[in-house]
Design a protein around this motif. Structure first.
Motif, PDB file in Angstrom:
ATOM      1  N   THR B  76      -3.570  55.325  51.168  1.00 32.53           N
ATOM      2  CA  THR B  76      -3.894  54.296  50.171  1.00 32.53           C
ATOM      3  C   THR B  76      -3.841  52.892  50.757  1.00 32.53           C
ATOM      4  N   SER B  77      -2.945  52.636  51.694  1.00 27.86           N
ATOM      5  CA  SER B  77      -2.830  51.306  52.261  1.00 27.86           C
ATOM      6  C   SER B  77      -3.204  51.317  53.731  1.00 27.86           C
ATOM      7  N   LYS B  78      -4.354  50.724  54.077  1.00 37.95           N
ATOM      8  CA  LYS B  78      -4.842  50.732  55.461  1.00 37.95           C
ATOM      9  C   LYS B  78      -4.374  49.502  56.231  1.00 37.95           C
ATOM     10  N   THR B  79      -3.879  48.531  55.503  1.00 42.94           N
ATOM     11  CA  THR B  79      -3.566  47.264  56.156  1.00 42.94           C
ATOM     12  C   THR B  79      -2.266  47.270  56.933  1.00 42.94           C
ATOM     13  N   SER B  80      -1.222  47.799  56.324  1.00 43.14           N
ATOM     14  CA  SER B  80       0.078  47.781  57.006  1.00 43.14           C
ATOM     15  C   SER B  80       0.400  49.130  57.665  1.00 43.14           C
ATOM     16  N   ARG B  81       1.259  49.042  58.670  1.00 36.39           N
ATOM     17  CA  ARG B  81       1.640  50.252  59.409  1.00 36.39           C
ATOM     18  C   ARG B  81       2.559  51.103  58.520  1.00 36.39           C
ATOM     19  N   PRO B  82       2.314  52.382  58.431  1.00 38.46           N
ATOM     20  CA  PRO B  82       3.150  53.220  57.558  1.00 38.46           C
ATOM     21  C   PRO B  82       4.582  53.285  58.064  1.00 38.46           C
ATOM     22  N   LYS B  83       5.495  53.358  57.119  1.00 38.07           N
ATOM     23  CA  LYS B  83       6.912  53.367  57.477  1.00 38.07           C
ATOM     24  C   LYS B  83       7.606  54.542  56.786  1.00 38.07           C
ATOM     25  N   LEU B  84       8.456  55.267  57.571  1.00 37.90           N
ATOM     26  CA  LEU B  84       9.185  56.398  57.004  1.00 37.90           C
ATOM     27  C   LEU B  84      10.422  55.871  56.287  1.00 37.90           C
ATOM     28  N   THR B  85      10.489  56.112  54.995  1.00 34.33           N
ATOM     29  CA  THR B  85      11.632  55.625  54.224  1.00 34.33           C
ATOM     30  C   THR B  85      12.435  56.817  53.710  1.00 34.33           C
ATOM     31  N   THR B  86      13.719  56.847  54.129  1.00 26.83           N
ATOM     32  CA  THR B  86      14.587  57.925  53.648  1.00 26.83           C
ATOM     33  C   THR B  86      15.709  57.307  52.826  1.00 26.83           C
ATOM     34  N   SER B  87      16.196  58.083  51.866  1.00 30.17           N
ATOM     35  CA  SER B  87      17.283  57.592  51.007  1.00 30.17           C
ATOM     36  C   SER B  87      18.617  58.062  51.544  1.00 30.17           C
ATOM     37  N   PRO B  88      19.575  57.120  51.703  1.00 25.81           N
ATOM     38  CA  PRO B  88      20.909  57.576  52.106  1.00 25.81           C
ATOM     39  C   PRO B  88      21.530  58.394  50.975  1.00 25.81           C
ATOM     40  N   VAL B  89      22.435  59.284  51.360  1.00 23.82           N
ATOM     41  CA  VAL B  89      23.078  60.158  50.379  1.00 23.82           C
ATOM     42  C   VAL B  89      24.117  59.373  49.598  1.00 23.82           C
ATOM     43  N   LYS B  90      24.030  59.477  48.258  1.00 22.51           N
ATOM     44  CA  LYS B  90      25.037  58.789  47.442  1.00 22.51           C
ATOM     45  C   LYS B  90      26.294  59.641  47.423  1.00 22.51           C
ATOM     46  N   LEU B  91      27.421  59.001  47.628  1.00 19.00           N
ATOM     47  CA  LEU B  91      28.683  59.756  47.669  1.00 19.00           C
ATOM     48  C   LEU B  91      29.012  60.354  46.308  1.00 19.00           C
ATOM     49  N   SER B  92      28.464  59.766  45.251  1.00 16.75           N
ATOM     50  CA  SER B  92      28.719  60.308  43.908  1.00 16.75           C
ATOM     51  C   SER B  92      28.034  61.677  43.764  1.00 16.75           C
ATOM     52  N   ASP B  93      26.845  61.799  44.375  1.00 18.49           N
ATOM     53  CA  ASP B  93      26.161  63.101  44.361  1.00 18.49           C
ATOM     54  C   ASP B  93      26.956  64.120  45.167  1.00 18.49           C
ATOM     55  N   ALA B  94      27.454  63.650  46.313  1.00 25.62           N
ATOM     56  CA  ALA B  94      28.217  64.547  47.190  1.00 25.62           C
ATOM     57  C   ALA B  94      29.482  65.046  46.496  1.00 25.62           C
ATOM     58  N   ALA B  95      30.071  64.149  45.685  1.00 24.20           N
ATOM     59  CA  ALA B  95      31.310  64.527  44.991  1.00 24.20           C
ATOM     60  C   ALA B  95      31.075  65.684  44.031  1.00 24.20           C
ATOM     61  N   LYS B  96      29.861  65.709  43.415  1.00 21.34           N
ATOM     62  CA  LYS B  96      29.549  66.805  42.482  1.00 21.34           C
ATOM     63  C   LYS B  96      29.514  68.138  43.232  1.00 21.34           C
ATOM     64  N   ILE B  97      28.905  68.105  44.373  1.00 16.22           N
ATOM     65  CA  ILE B  97      28.799  69.348  45.161  1.00 16.22           C
ATOM     66  C   ILE B  97      30.176  69.766  45.674  1.00 16.22           C
ATOM     67  N   ALA B  98      30.978  68.778  46.025  1.00 12.77           N
ATOM     68  CA  ALA B  98      32.316  69.094  46.560  1.00 12.77           C
ATOM     69  C   ALA B  98      33.177  69.840  45.551  1.00 12.77           C
ATOM     70  N   LYS B  99      32.808  69.709  44.250  1.00 11.99           N
ATOM     71  CA  LYS B  99      33.608  70.385  43.215  1.00 11.99           C
ATOM     72  C   LYS B  99      33.187  71.843  43.007  1.00 11.99           C
ATOM     73  N   LEU B 100      32.094  72.244  43.648  1.00 13.08           N
ATOM     74  CA  LEU B 100      31.622  73.628  43.456  1.00 13.08           C
ATOM     75  C   LEU B 100      32.625  74.640  44.028  1.00 13.08           C
ATOM     76  N   ASN B 101      32.566  75.857  43.486  1.00 17.21           N
ATOM     77  CA  ASN B 101      33.417  76.926  44.016  1.00 17.21           C
ATOM     78  C   ASN B 101      33.069  77.199  45.479  1.00 17.21           C
ATOM     79  N   ASN B 102      34.062  77.609  46.228  1.00 19.71           N
ATOM     80  CA  ASN B 102      33.921  77.974  47.648  1.00 19.71           C
ATOM     81  C   ASN B 102      33.710  76.790  48.582  1.00 19.71           C
ATOM     82  N   VAL B 103      33.669  75.566  48.042  1.00 16.83           N
ATOM     83  CA  VAL B 103      33.582  74.392  48.921  1.00 16.83           C
ATOM     84  C   VAL B 103      35.015  73.967  49.238  1.00 16.83           C
ATOM     85  N   ALA B 104      35.395  74.135  50.501  1.00 17.88           N
ATOM     86  CA  ALA B 104      36.779  73.872  50.887  1.00 17.88           C
ATOM     87  C   ALA B 104      37.031  72.381  51.118  1.00 17.88           C
ATOM     88  N   SER B 105      36.099  71.740  51.792  1.00 17.37           N
ATOM     89  CA  SER B 105      36.265  70.310  52.094  1.00 17.37           C
ATOM     90  C   SER B 105      34.903  69.717  52.407  1.00 17.37           C
TER      91      SER B 105
END
Lengths: 219, 476
Positions: B76-105
């Motif tokens: 869609t955009s030919k003018t600017s050079r494409p850039k790879l944008t990744t989202s850092p992991v939110k620690l709040s999301d990680a905390a939800k997973i950490a509460k799952l069964n069998n997750v030791a640490s």
């Protein structure tokens, strides 16, 4: 006591039967000799009386009951004691253990009575030292004495012997003959001996000759 | 029960034959026991692997989705050079997973870089100059360009490099959860030696992005990276000695304010490796999968499991082959024994002994032989089992190592950052050792096998006894 009712025996064909229609009666307190030529069927007849085989025709009765109904194993266990020409002792045991084993297997009234067995062996001339040795270390005559002692410690009222003096010298033969007569007359048992030897036959109360497929009582 | 006495009398009277029987039976029992020991040890090793090797689930940016997004923006955009944008992991999301069964640490990792200020970074021919060198890697981060690679972690001991001992603290201590919010740092021993740094000293790092602020850090520990880790780098990577560990909060601070309460990735340790898939499935339900991805790594466990499965399978084959061969051998011996003892059997039958009791006498004799043989096998089983087991394991480990080394080789440009090397095979090899010991239960199991072998061989041979006619034996 023991009755052969019209018994017959043959191997492959009835036409070649060893004997047929034999009717004989053997009583307690008597000794019987069965004589005849080799191959005439004496031993086969004895094996039928001992319950080691079944007649092809007729039946054998013990005190009026066919031995087939008693079961041959039970009949041999409770009513018959057998002495063989080749002694057939347990070769890995001592004379004393041979007797104790026979008493245990046949559920003799003296089962487990070591002293009774030792006395019996002593009576037959086996010394204390010989009693606990391996039976194979004894002479043929001594082994036959042990075999006879084995029949005496069991409660069987019928004693059958197949050529019991066949491997013995004159002195031991005489001794064995005397023992069988004692078993018959003193223990009041029925003794039936298959023999080739005239002396043995002469010592018995009755002697039957098997010849030409028939038994005849000798004078 | 006169057959017990007869059996005993027979065994003691015929000593030579009894000793030969004991030797043959001992040999059979020895190999059966070795097989059982190896099988049980393989089971234990697999169970231990579950406990100690562990498996992980890692939450990180969904690079695949990011690439797709980048390509669509290119169209869609030919003018600017494409850039790879990744989202850092939110620690709040990680905390939800950490509460799952069998997750030791769980442990968060943030990678970035900064420039050394007031001390010299290690310079190698493969890396660029010390100022603004081309640092790459660091767990996939693309934001860094300094000469010091910063690995922000929750705890150094939870990183794979320290877990598998490819890196070791030599002085001071590692980073722990208590270091959150501090500027404490653990540096590599070569860097410490080169700059005469020791525990308690301070170093300065200048951020390469944002305000380019200079931070003062306190050295709380010095670690030594193994040579294998040090050499695993490709062209363009900074020297591994320039890698330092800080708490993830400090690494986020260096990266910039927008990275607060985030991480490049969060690794969850799963207590039971067999539950990795279920943790991943449950975790996916808690996150935005277009932004984040969950990847699993149970390769160490799988390596040990596969290796032990092979050992166990081979041990099973040993047990069954020896049991079958033993049954046949013993059956033949018993058949010969019965032929030799037919007169004895004939006499017993003439006395009116029941046939089953005669069979029972032979069985009792063999059981008596078996008891002695089990004692002998018990004494020698550990030695034979060890020899055989270690031979099997070394073969299996060689195969596993070959497979692992193929999968962990790094290509050019690969990271020299701490903890990034694939060293799962090392721990797999450690776990793939068999602890062979003879326990009472092993002997009971061996006794069961022995009894079954004896029973079968006697049954195979007893046809001779059951068919035997006393008249044929004693008179004919």
């Amino acid at each position: 006591m023991l009755k052969a009712n019209d018994i017959g025996y043959w191997y492959d064909r009835q036409e070649n039967s060893l004997f047929e229609h034999v009717n004989l009666e053997f009583k307690s307190g008597h000794s019987y000799a069965i004589v005849g030529q080799s191959g005439s069927g004496k031993t086969t007849f004895l094996s039928l009386l001992a319950g080691l085989d079944k007649p092809r025709a007729g039946q054998i009765e013990l005190n009026g009951e066919p031995i087939n109904q008693l079961g041959l194993t039970n009949y041999r266990k409770s009513h018959v004691a057998i002495v063989f020409q080749s002694y057939n002792l347990f070769t890995y045991m001592s004379p004393l253990n041979n007797l104790l084993t026979a008493m245990a297997v046949t559920s003799s009234s003296h089962k487990g009575d070591k002293k009774f067995a030792m006395d019996m062996l002593q009576t037959l001339g086996i010394t204390d030292e010989q009693m606990t040795k391996n039976v194979q270390k004894l002479s043929g005559g001594q082994q036959q004495r042990v075999a006879i002692a084995r029949t005496m410690v069991c409660d069987a009222k019928l004693v059958v012997a197949d050529e019991p003096t066949g491997n013995l010298d004159e002195e031991n033969t005489q001794y064995v003959i005397e023992q069988f007569q004692k078993i018959a007359h003193e223990q009041h048992k029925c003794v039936i001996i298959v023999t080739h030897e005239p002396d043995v036959a002469a010592a018995c109360d009755y002697a039957y000759r098997l010849a030409k497929h028939e038994f005849t009582l000798e004078a | 029960m006169n057959f017990f006495k007869r059996a005993w009398l027979n065994l003691t009277a015929k000593k030579g034959r009894s000793i030969l029987l004991i030797l043959v039976t001992s040999a059979i029992m020895l190999f059966v026991l070795a097989g059982l020991l190896i099988r049980n040890a393989a089971d234990t090793a697999t169970n231990n692997a579950k406990q100690s090797v562990g498996a992980t689930v890692t939450l990180s940016a969904n690079r695949e989705a990011a690439f797709k997004k980048m390509r669509s923006s290119t169209s869609t955009s030919k003018t600017s050079r494409p850039k790879l944008t990744t989202s850092p992991v939110k620690l709040s999301d990680a905390a939800k997973i950490a509460k799952l069964n069998n997750v030791a640490s769980c442990t968060a990792t943030v990678s970035t870089s900064a420039n050394a200020t007031g001390f010299d970074a290690i310079s190698t021919s493969g890396s660029s100059d010390s100022n603004g060198g081309g640092m790459k890697g660091m767990g996939g981060s693309t934001t860094s360009s300094g000469d010091i690679a910063i690995s922000g972690v929750t705890s150094t001991s939870a990183t794979s490099a320290f877990e598998n001992s490819s890196s070791k603290i030599t002085k001071g201590r590692g980073i722990t959860t208590a270091d959150e919010g501090t500027n404490n740092v653990v540096i590599e021993s070569e860097l410490a030696k080169e700059d005469s740094l020791k525990v308690g000293d301070s170093i300065k790092l200048k951020a390469t992005t944002g305000t380019k602020k200079t931070y003062t850090l306190k050295v709380v520990g010095i670690y030594k990276a193994s040579s294998s880790t040090s050499t695993q780098q490709g062209p363009g990577a900074t020297d591994p000695a320039n890698s330092v560990y800080t708490s993830y909060t400090f690494a986020n601070t260096v990266k910039g304010a927008k990275y607060k309460n985030t991480a490049d990735s969060v690794t969850f340790n799963v207590s039971d490796p067999a539950k990795v898939s279920s943790v991943k499935t449950a975790g996916k339900a808690l996150i935005n999968t277009s932004k984040y991805s969950l990847t699993t790594d149970d390769s160490s466990y799988q390596t040990v499991k596969a290796s032990m499965a092979n050992v166990k399978s081979f041990a099973d084959k040993i047990v069954w082959l020896v049991a079958i061969a033993g049954t046949i051998i013993l059956a033949l011996i018993v058949i010969l024994m019965i032929r030799e003892r037919r007169y004895e059997i004939g006499v017993l039958l003439s006395l009116g002994e029941a046939r089953w009791k005669i069979v029972a006498q032979f069985f009792t004799e063999m059981v008596m032989v078996l008891i002695v043989s089990i004692a002998i096998a018990g004494a020698g089983g550990k030695f034979v089992g060890n020899q055989l087991g270690q031979q099997l394991v070394s073969q299996q480990t060689t195969t596993a190592t070959t497979t692992s080394s193929t999968s962990t080789q790094q290509g050019p440009g690969g990271s020299g950052a701490p903890g990034s090397s694939g060293t799962g095979s090392v721990s797999a090899q450690k776990q793939a050792e068999l602890d062979i010991n003879v326990s009472v239960m092993d002997l009971v199991e061996l006794g069961g096998f022995g009894l079954a072998i004896m029973f079968l061989s006697i049954m195979l041979a007893s046809g001779g006894i059951l068919r035997l006619q006393p008249k044929k034996v004693l008179i004919d």
